[in-house]
Design an enzyme around this catalytic site. Structure first.
Site, PDB file in Angstrom:
ATOM      1  N   ASN A   1     -14.061  25.939 -10.342  1.00 50.50           N
ATOM      2  CA  ASN A   1     -14.452  27.010 -11.261  1.00 50.50           C
ATOM      3  C   ASN A   1     -15.195  28.098 -10.484  1.00 50.50           C
ATOM      4  OD1 ASN A   1     -17.410  26.354 -11.278  1.00 50.50           O
ATOM      5  ND2 ASN A   1     -16.569  24.417 -12.007  1.00 50.50           N
ATOM      6  N   ARG A   2     -15.664  29.110 -11.184  1.00 53.68           N
ATOM      7  CA  ARG A   2     -16.195  30.302 -10.497  1.00 53.68           C
ATOM      8  C   ARG A   2     -17.687  30.231 -10.208  1.00 53.68           C
ATOM      9  NH1 ARG A   2     -15.270  34.820 -14.094  1.00 53.68           N
ATOM     10  NH2 ARG A   2     -16.343  35.945 -12.448  1.00 53.68           N
TER      11      ARG A   2
END
Ligand code: C5P
Length: 403
Positions: free
Chosen positions: A211-212
């Site tokens: 994920n970011r």
């Protein structure tokens, strides 16, 4: 100089022949990892240009309290609130006199009056001015109120005289502010475990789901806890950040490896702050060999299974548990559910759709919800400062438990 990393330093530059030396100070502070906001008085702008400081700090420079584009115009105490330390270098006799009597006629005096951060003053002036009775009285007045003075040094002065009045060396100034920001060791004796980063869930030997998350919020909390004297274990999923000095760094990759590391670290710990973005799902099967493209196949179904919920799994009755809720909708309702389901002491909720908060920026705007139904909306803050608010709460809960 590790204690200045991620710290917010407001550098006020007043008008003196030594003003040019402030460029070196700004540059060294920037290199030390501090977030440097420079304020120039009108007189300082006669000696040095705001462009110099903007280029060195990569941040806007405040030159006018009434400038409509400045952050101060919107929130005139914004810098005062954000600052971990306010440094005035060089400080003229005039600015020292104004501070001694609470005059506010420029952005530096306004910031100093409004801040609760330590204020460090590095005087620079002619020897006669420095030795004058009134300047001495003013310095004494400020010292009695807790302002810290560094220098002046003794040597050749621009006036042609030799004596006290020189701005001290950059290294001495940096040492003075570094000492002043790390002087409160109010978390000594506490063991705090922090998780950070986004976990990686392997699909095959070359691919993973992630994920970011940048890890900045968790690293900021770990730094703040270390600076306040806690014994910190930082359990980090992969990030692009440099390891934090002075903490026990444990590097992990997946949710499962993070669970093991968190469980180990939480034995005997006082608090767990789960700032990591832990994957909720992992591939149901790990493919031992790299998955190949199949001719004619234009879809692939990847089966996922739930990862363990780390916050839920860690059961140590005395442990203070803090979670994060990064949400793109229904922030408060979703965060409240997590607070209850995961049995947390409090949860830090942030709306990840805001551009100045959430992923990959240095600032965050969060709402803290606690298990007794309390709610606190914090303003936009540096992630380390958000860390300080979280740590203040942990300290309070611990103090209540020890009563
Ligand atoms: O349920 P959700 O993933 O949104 O909850 C977020 C909070 O729970 C964060 O503090 C995160 O670190 C933690 N978490 C966890 N284990 C998981 C997923 C999230 O501890 N498997």
């Amino acid at each position: 100089m590790s204690s200045l990393k991620g710290r917010s330093v407001v550098l006020g530059v007043t008008g003196s022949i030594a003003s040019y030396k402030a460029a070196d100070i700004a540059s060294k502070l920037n290199q030390a990892g501090a977030l440097v906001d420079v304020i120039l008085t009108p007189a300082a702008q006669e000696f040095v240009s705001s462009l110099t400081f903007r280029s060195l700090t990569h941040r806007p420079v405040v030159t006018d309290m009434l400038d409509a584009d400045s952050e101060l115009a919107v929130e005139h105490v914004a810098l005062a609130e954000r600052a971990d330390v306010v440094l005035i270098a060089p400080a003229t006799a005039n600015t020292i006199a104004k501070l001694a009597y609470g005059f506010v006629d420029d952005a530096i005096t306004a910031t100093v009056l409004a801040t609760t951060a330590p204020v460090v003053i590095a005087p620079a002036m002619d020897a006669k001015m420095y030795q004058s009775a009134v300047t001495n009285e003013n310095i004494k007045r400020l010292e009695d109120r807790g302002y810290l003075f560094v220098g002046p040094g003794v040597g050749n002065l621009a006036s042609g005289l030799t004596g006290p009045g020189r701005l001290v060396d950059t290294a001495d100034i940096l040492n003075a502010i570094s000492d002043s920001v790390s002087s409160t060791k109010d978390l000594e004796g506490l063991r705090i475990v922090v998780s950070a980063g986004g976990t990686e869930e392997a699909i095959d030997p070359v691919r993973h789901i992630t994920n970011r998350s940048s890890g900045k919020q968790g690293y900021g909390i770990a730094q703040a806890a270390r600076d306040r004297g806690a014994e910190v274990t930082l359990i980090s999923a992969p990030t692009a950040l440099a390891p934090v000095d002075g903490v026990n760094m444990v590097n992990v990759t997946s949710a499962r490896t993070m669970l093991d590391a968190v469980q180990d670290a939480c034995e005997g710990a006082d608090a767990l702050v789960m700032a990591a973005a832990v994957a909720d799902w992992e591939p149901a099967e790990f493919a031992q060999q790299k998955m190949k493209k199949v001719k004619g196949q234009d879809r692939l179904v990847l089966e996922l299974k739930k990862t363990p919920d780390i916050l839920f799994e860690v059961r140590n009755e005395a442990l203070i548990k803090v979670g994060f809720a990064a949400e793109s909708e229904d922030l408060i309702a979703n965060a409240t559910d997590k607070l209850q389901n995961k049995n947390l002491d409090f949860i830090v909720a942030n709306d990840i759709t805001a551009s100045d908060a959430g992923f990959n920026v240095d600032t965050n705007r969060v709402v803290i919800l606690d298990k007794s139904g309390g709610r606190e909306d914090l303003p936009l803050l540096l992630k380390e400062k958000v860390g300080d608010h979280i740590l203040d709460r942990i300290k309070l809960i611990k103090a209540e438990a020890n009563k």
